[in-house]
Scaffold this motif. Structure first.
Motif, short mmCIF file in Angstrom:
data_model
loop_
_atom_site.label_atom_id
_atom_site.label_comp_id
_atom_site.label_asym_id
_atom_site.label_seq_id
_atom_site.Cartn_x
_atom_site.Cartn_y
_atom_site.Cartn_z
N LYS A 29 -71.90 -85.92 8.06
CA LYS A 29 -71.30 -84.89 7.21
C LYS A 29 -70.34 -85.53 6.20
O LYS A 29 -70.31 -85.15 5.03
CB LYS A 29 -70.57 -83.86 8.06
N ARG A 30 -69.52 -86.52 6.69
CA ARG A 30 -68.61 -87.19 5.77
C ARG A 30 -69.38 -88.02 4.76
O ARG A 30 -69.06 -88.05 3.56
CB ARG A 30 -67.64 -88.07 6.56
N ALA A 31 -70.45 -88.68 5.22
CA ALA A 31 -71.26 -89.50 4.31
C ALA A 31 -71.96 -88.62 3.28
O ALA A 31 -72.05 -88.97 2.09
CB ALA A 31 -72.28 -90.30 5.11
N PHE A 32 -72.44 -87.49 3.74
CA PHE A 32 -73.14 -86.57 2.84
C PHE A 32 -72.21 -86.05 1.74
O PHE A 32 -72.59 -85.99 0.58
CB PHE A 32 -73.73 -85.40 3.63
N ALA A 33 -71.00 -85.69 2.11
CA ALA A 33 -70.03 -85.19 1.14
C ALA A 33 -69.71 -86.26 0.11
O ALA A 33 -69.49 -85.97 -1.08
CB ALA A 33 -68.76 -84.73 1.84
#
Length: 232
Positions: A29-33
């Motif tokens: 999720k952090r990487a996607f953001a």
């Protein structure tokens, strides 16, 4: 629609439900953001909505070029941030982003990026091909309509010419008939005049013959007298 199916399958890896509430899920999720500049739930929700709209356009029985291109542009623009992202492995944050993306999707960020562009270009090629086929089809239909209209005009003109010829022929026939009857009447009148001209001659001849007969009869019936004045 093969290219579209491949694109749809490729994007499904962004919404894998098997890794929810795990360390990998949170890291993804952090990487996607970082890569897409939006949270994964909002982004994928809009992404699949745009994908559905594009599919509906491509599945229409009668292809609509304007609608298909509009849906495609909306879909492609949604990935603009990701296309412009740089996948640097030189720092810890970049390395961690790429690793979490790989763990979650089982595809490296660079490979996902390049494959996504290939599928999008294939879909764009599909739209262009269908648009060309539609224009060629419309052109053939228009040509057939023009030919049909031209044939109708020719047939109408031919019928008009035929009616003119028929009327002209009827007029000529009436003239000829009138002329023939006039000639016949003149001939009949001539015969009648000839008969009338001959009848006085017949009457004169008949009168002369009657006079001759009367004279002869008078000579026959004239009484004879003797010298004494008595009738013999």
């Amino acid at each position: 629609m093969v290219s579209f199916r491949l694109l749809h399958s490729h994007l499904k890896v962004l919404s894998d439900n098997d890794l929810k509430r795990t360390r990998t899920d949170e890291g993804f999720k952090r990487a996607f953001a970082t890569l897409f500049d939006q949270d994964v739930k909002t982004f994928t929700g809009t992404m699949f909505l745009n994908l559905d709209q594009l599919e509906k356009q491509l599945d229409k029985e009668e292809f609509q070029e304007i609608g298909s291109i509009a849906s495609f542009r909306v879909f492609k623009t949604h990935f603009q941030k990701f296309f412009n992202s740089r996948f640097s492995l030189d720092d810890d944050d970049g390395l961690m982003t790429c690793n979490y993306f790989l763990e979650y999707t089982r595809i490296e960020v660079k490979q996902f990026h390049d494959t996504l562009i290939q599928h999008i270009e294939s879909v764009k090629k599909l739209i262009d091909e269908r648009a060309l086929q539609k224009r060629e089809y419309d052109s053939r239909v228009n040509e057939r309509h023009i030919d049909i209209k031209a044939k109708k005009v020719d047939m109408s003109k031919a019928l008009d010419d035929s009616l003119v010829i028929t009327k002209s022929s009827g007029t000529e026939f009436k003239k000829q008939d009138t002329s023939t009857r006039s000639g016949n009447e003149d001939a009949d009148n001539a015969d009648i005049k000839t008969v009338y001209n001959k009848e006085p001659m017949a009457e004169v001849q008949l009168t002369v013959e009657c006079n001759v007969l009367d004279t002869e009869h008078q000579h026959i019936e004239q009484p004879k007298f003797n010298n004494g004045g008595e009738v013999d």
